[in-house]
Design a protein around this motif. Structure first.
Motif, PDB file in Angstrom:
ATOM      1  N   GLU A   1       0.564  -1.491  -0.306  1.00  0.00           N
ATOM      2  CA  GLU A   1       0.081   0.275   0.053  1.00  0.00           C
ATOM      3  C   GLU A   1       0.911   1.040   0.051  1.00  0.00           C
ATOM      4  N   THR A   2       0.867   2.321  -1.070  1.00  0.00           N
ATOM      5  CA  THR A   2       1.233   3.416  -0.997  1.00  0.00           C
ATOM      6  C   THR A   2       0.473   4.680  -0.402  1.00  0.00           C
ATOM      7  N   ASP A   3      -0.342   4.429  -0.410  1.00  0.00           N
ATOM      8  CA  ASP A   3      -1.429   5.343   0.338  1.00  0.00           C
ATOM      9  C   ASP A   3      -1.492   5.395   1.973  1.00  0.00           C
ATOM     10  N   ILE A   4      -0.806   6.689   2.325  1.00  0.00           N
ATOM     11  CA  ILE A   4      -0.474   6.198   4.147  1.00  0.00           C
ATOM     12  C   ILE A   4      -2.012   5.763   4.797  1.00  0.00           C
ATOM     13  N   LEU A   5      -2.884   6.842   4.365  1.00  0.00           N
ATOM     14  CA  LEU A   5      -3.510   6.443   5.418  1.00  0.00           C
ATOM     15  C   LEU A   5      -4.790   5.114   5.266  1.00  0.00           C
ATOM     16  N   GLU A   6      -4.515   4.090   4.023  1.00  0.00           N
ATOM     17  CA  GLU A   6      -4.877   3.389   3.899  1.00  0.00           C
ATOM     18  C   GLU A   6      -3.709   2.633   4.257  1.00  0.00           C
ATOM     19  N   LYS A   7      -2.816   2.573   4.609  1.00  0.00           N
ATOM     20  CA  LYS A   7      -1.965   1.429   4.837  1.00  0.00           C
ATOM     21  C   LYS A   7      -2.208   2.081   6.931  1.00  0.00           C
ATOM     22  N   ALA A   8      -2.212   2.896   6.745  1.00  0.00           N
ATOM     23  CA  ALA A   8      -2.432   2.263   8.343  1.00  0.00           C
ATOM     24  C   ALA A   8      -3.705   1.624   8.991  1.00  0.00           C
TER      25      ALA A   8
END
Length: 100
Positions: free
Chosen positions: A4-11
């Protein structure tokens, strides 16, 4: 989650993964043949109950763990006899065992 590259999605994905983690048992392995006699600072042999394997078994018995012990690497009659002396390995009134 790792790709995952999107920080919020990764979190979010990280939190979901962590919610599935559950603590398991801590099982103990004691190598029964590795049971040397220990000596005090003056070179006098300590009692058999202070040998490596018996001390390890006693430490496990006195711990707060409610799990299993595996006795591996051969026969050690002294260790097996000592196991029978430790109350932690006896059946409780409700039929369960604290240590297995």
């Amino acid at each position: 989650m790792l790709s995952e590259t999107d920080i919020l999605e990764k979190a979010k994905k990280k939190q979901i993964l962590r919610s599935f983690i559950k603590a398991g048992d801590i099982d103990v392995n004691i190598m029964s043949k590795v049971d040397k006699i220990n000596y005090d600072k003056d070179g006098i042999a300590l009692d058999d109950t202070y040998s490596d394997a018996l001390a390890a078994l006693r430490g496990f018995a006195q711990s707060d763990l409610q799990s299993s012990v595996i006795l591996s690497a051969g026969m050690n009659p002294r260790l097996y006899a000592y196991l029978a002396e430790l109350p932690a390995f006896c059946q409780q009134e409700d039929g369960t065992f604290r240590k297995k």
